[in-house]
Design a protein around this motif. Structure first.
Motif, mmCIF file in Angstrom:
data_model
loop_
_atom_site.group_PDB
_atom_site.id
_atom_site.type_symbol
_atom_site.label_atom_id
_atom_site.label_comp_id
_atom_site.label_asym_id
_atom_site.label_seq_id
_atom_site.Cartn_x
_atom_site.Cartn_y
_atom_site.Cartn_z
ATOM 1 N N LEU A 57 0.828 -1.203 0.000
ATOM 2 C CA LEU A 57 0.000 0.000 0.000
ATOM 3 C C LEU A 57 0.871 1.266 0.000
ATOM 4 O O LEU A 57 0.527 2.273 -0.630
ATOM 5 C CB LEU A 57 -0.935 -0.008 1.209
ATOM 6 C CG LEU A 57 -1.995 -1.123 1.210
ATOM 7 C CD1 LEU A 57 -2.731 -1.163 2.542
ATOM 8 C CD2 LEU A 57 -2.980 -0.923 0.065
ATOM 9 N N VAL A 60 1.922 1.913 -3.440
ATOM 10 C CA VAL A 60 0.819 2.501 -4.223
ATOM 11 C C VAL A 60 0.789 4.013 -4.030
ATOM 12 O O VAL A 60 0.636 4.773 -4.988
ATOM 13 C CB VAL A 60 -0.532 1.875 -3.813
ATOM 14 C CG1 VAL A 60 -1.701 2.641 -4.446
ATOM 15 C CG2 VAL A 60 -0.595 0.413 -4.231
ATOM 16 N N THR A 61 0.946 4.471 -2.779
ATOM 17 C CA THR A 61 0.949 5.924 -2.519
ATOM 18 C C THR A 61 2.163 6.585 -3.174
ATOM 19 O O THR A 61 2.054 7.700 -3.700
ATOM 20 C CB THR A 61 0.951 6.233 -1.011
ATOM 21 O OG1 THR A 61 2.159 5.733 -0.407
ATOM 22 C CG2 THR A 61 -0.242 5.614 -0.318
ATOM 23 N N VAL A 103 -6.544 8.753 -5.167
ATOM 24 C CA VAL A 103 -5.936 7.461 -4.818
ATOM 25 C C VAL A 103 -5.165 7.551 -3.498
ATOM 26 O O VAL A 103 -5.284 6.663 -2.635
ATOM 27 C CB VAL A 103 -5.003 6.964 -5.947
ATOM 28 C CG1 VAL A 103 -4.077 5.857 -5.440
ATOM 29 C CG2 VAL A 103 -5.818 6.430 -7.115
ATOM 30 N N THR A 104 -4.383 8.611 -3.328
ATOM 31 C CA THR A 104 -3.546 8.711 -2.124
ATOM 32 C C THR A 104 -4.357 8.726 -0.831
ATOM 33 O O THR A 104 -4.079 7.926 0.067
ATOM 34 C CB THR A 104 -2.635 9.957 -2.211
ATOM 35 O OG1 THR A 104 -1.720 9.790 -3.297
ATOM 36 C CG2 THR A 104 -1.842 10.132 -0.920
ATOM 37 N N THR A 107 -5.966 5.294 -0.222
ATOM 38 C CA THR A 107 -4.948 4.318 0.184
ATOM 39 C C THR A 107 -4.516 4.546 1.630
ATOM 40 O O THR A 107 -4.310 3.589 2.386
ATOM 41 C CB THR A 107 -3.723 4.395 -0.748
ATOM 42 O OG1 THR A 107 -4.134 4.299 -2.099
ATOM 43 C CG2 THR A 107 -2.748 3.249 -0.449
ATOM 44 N N THR A 134 -4.695 -7.915 -0.424
ATOM 45 C CA THR A 134 -4.167 -6.571 -0.689
ATOM 46 C C THR A 134 -4.319 -6.200 -2.161
ATOM 47 O O THR A 134 -4.658 -5.049 -2.489
ATOM 48 C CB THR A 134 -2.689 -6.486 -0.276
ATOM 49 O OG1 THR A 134 -2.545 -6.900 1.091
ATOM 50 C CG2 THR A 134 -2.169 -5.065 -0.415
ATOM 51 N N ILE A 138 -6.375 -3.080 -3.706
ATOM 52 C CA ILE A 138 -5.839 -2.061 -4.607
ATOM 53 C C ILE A 138 -6.808 -1.802 -5.755
ATOM 54 O O ILE A 138 -7.019 -0.654 -6.169
ATOM 55 C CB ILE A 138 -4.456 -2.479 -5.142
ATOM 56 C CG1 ILE A 138 -3.423 -2.430 -4.010
ATOM 57 C CG2 ILE A 138 -4.012 -1.581 -6.289
ATOM 58 C CD1 ILE A 138 -2.073 -3.002 -4.373
ATOM 59 N N ILE A 141 -9.543 0.266 -4.319
ATOM 60 C CA ILE A 141 -9.046 1.632 -4.116
ATOM 61 C C ILE A 141 -9.149 2.437 -5.413
ATOM 62 O O ILE A 141 -9.668 3.560 -5.430
ATOM 63 C CB ILE A 141 -7.583 1.622 -3.620
ATOM 64 C CG1 ILE A 141 -7.514 1.168 -2.163
ATOM 65 C CG2 ILE A 141 -6.933 3.006 -3.772
ATOM 66 C CD1 ILE A 141 -6.103 0.894 -1.664
ATOM 67 N N HIS A 142 -8.682 1.848 -6.507
ATOM 68 C CA HIS A 142 -8.709 2.570 -7.784
ATOM 69 C C HIS A 142 -10.135 2.692 -8.332
ATOM 70 O O HIS A 142 -10.451 3.678 -9.012
ATOM 71 C CB HIS A 142 -7.791 1.887 -8.800
ATOM 72 C CG HIS A 142 -6.343 2.132 -8.550
ATOM 73 N ND1 HIS A 142 -5.623 1.423 -7.609
ATOM 74 C CD2 HIS A 142 -5.465 3.026 -9.088
ATOM 75 C CE1 HIS A 142 -4.364 1.857 -7.586
ATOM 76 N NE2 HIS A 142 -4.251 2.829 -8.474
#
Length: 309
Positions: A57, A60-61, A103-104, A107, A134, A138, A141-142
């Protein structure tokens, strides 16, 4: 003649000021991008990182922040030098920016939940925060982060003619807001998203606080560290929320004073776009011992030796 000279001096002064601002932004963007790239390389060099939920994660950020820095930097250059692009190209740029902006914080909220599970539900952490879970997370999240993009594009396609996309304009999300109701709809979606995220962060904070008070010894130390991480995530979310309010404040100022608008937009970009990007490296790049030792190893080109488990 005197007036013409004054006008020439004023124009040169304005361009010098613009150039100085752009140079400062380029330096800051390069610094943050270099830091993020080093952190991303550190992540992919160690298997223990890309098989652990919190580090996945975190990556991802980092990727989202890096793309956001690069794309918003393009917008800064276009704005400061009054460069126009076709609307269709602006659509592509702004879709990426709007997606990464959302997104940030989403996340970060998921990372807060992971911290909550690790501390308050340790026996189920391995099951709930597995690599497979996870990856699914993701995708979610998107999916959630794309909601503002879908709304903006849908309302734009319904309101604008084909000739609109061939026009040349200074690129910004505001040019897609052809009607006031579009701005209100976008604002409402962001407010609902962030209200939900704030509730989740506060819930996790309260639950971890209860565990921290009841814990003892090493458990207490670990729990309080997790609590500080949640507080930092909460602070990042606050900055992200303010970041989403800035376009509405700038739009109000634009109608009254263009010079103040330019200064305000520059200030907002430095404080609410660039500054928060240093918090993610601080939270996991420096506070996390395992990641920090791996980071020192690669930053020193292997001169710093440390076993990474």
């Amino acid at each position: 003649m005197y007036a013409a000279n004054n006008s020439l001096v004023g124009t040169e002064s304005l361009w010098r000021q613009i150039n100085n601002k752009v140079i400062i932004v380029q330096i800051l963007v390069m610094i943050f991008l270099c830091i993020n790239i080093l952190l991303i390389v550190t992540f992919f060099k160690n298997q223990c990182f890309y098989t652990t939920a919190r580090y996945i994660l975190f990556a991802v950020t980092l990727l989202s922040d890096s793309i956001l820095l690069f794309m918003t930097n393009i917008l800064v250059i276009l704005h400061n030098f009054f460069l126009m692009v076709q609307v269709w190209l602006c659509v592509v740029i702004c879709v990426v920016v709007v997606l990464c902006v959302t997104v940030t914080p989403v996340t970060l909220t998921v990372m807060t939940l992971e911290c909550y599970v690790a501390i308050c539900m340790p026996l189920r952490h391995g099951e709930l925060c597995s690599t497979r879970s996870t990856m699914h997370c993701i995708l979610i999240i998107h999916g959630l982060s794309s909601v503002p993009c879908i709304v903006i594009l849908t309302t734009l396609f319904a309101s604008a003619s084909l000739s609109f996309y061939r026009q040349y304009q200074i690129c910004s999300v505001e040019i897609f807001m052809l009607h006031m109701w579009q701005q209100h709809l976008r604002s409402a979606i962001y407010q609902v998203q962030f209200l939900i995220m704030c509730i989740i962060v506060i819930f996790c904070y309260v639950k971890i606080m209860k565990v921290a008070k009841a814990a003892s010894g090493e458990d207490k130390k670990s729990t309080w560290k997790g609590l500080r991480t949640v507080i930092l995530h909460g602070f990042q979310l606050l900055l992200c929320l303010i970041q989403l309010w800035t376009p509405f404040i700038e739009a109000a100022v634009l109608h009254s004073n263009f010079i103040i608008f330019k200064d305000l937009r520059y200030f907002n970009y430095i404080i609410f776009y660039l500054a928060p990007k240093c918090l993610s490296p601080l939270i996991y790049g420096l506070r996390d011992k395992v990641f920090f030792h791996a980071l020192k190893h690669y930053a020193s080109f292997g001169l710093y030796k440390r076993n990474i488990v």
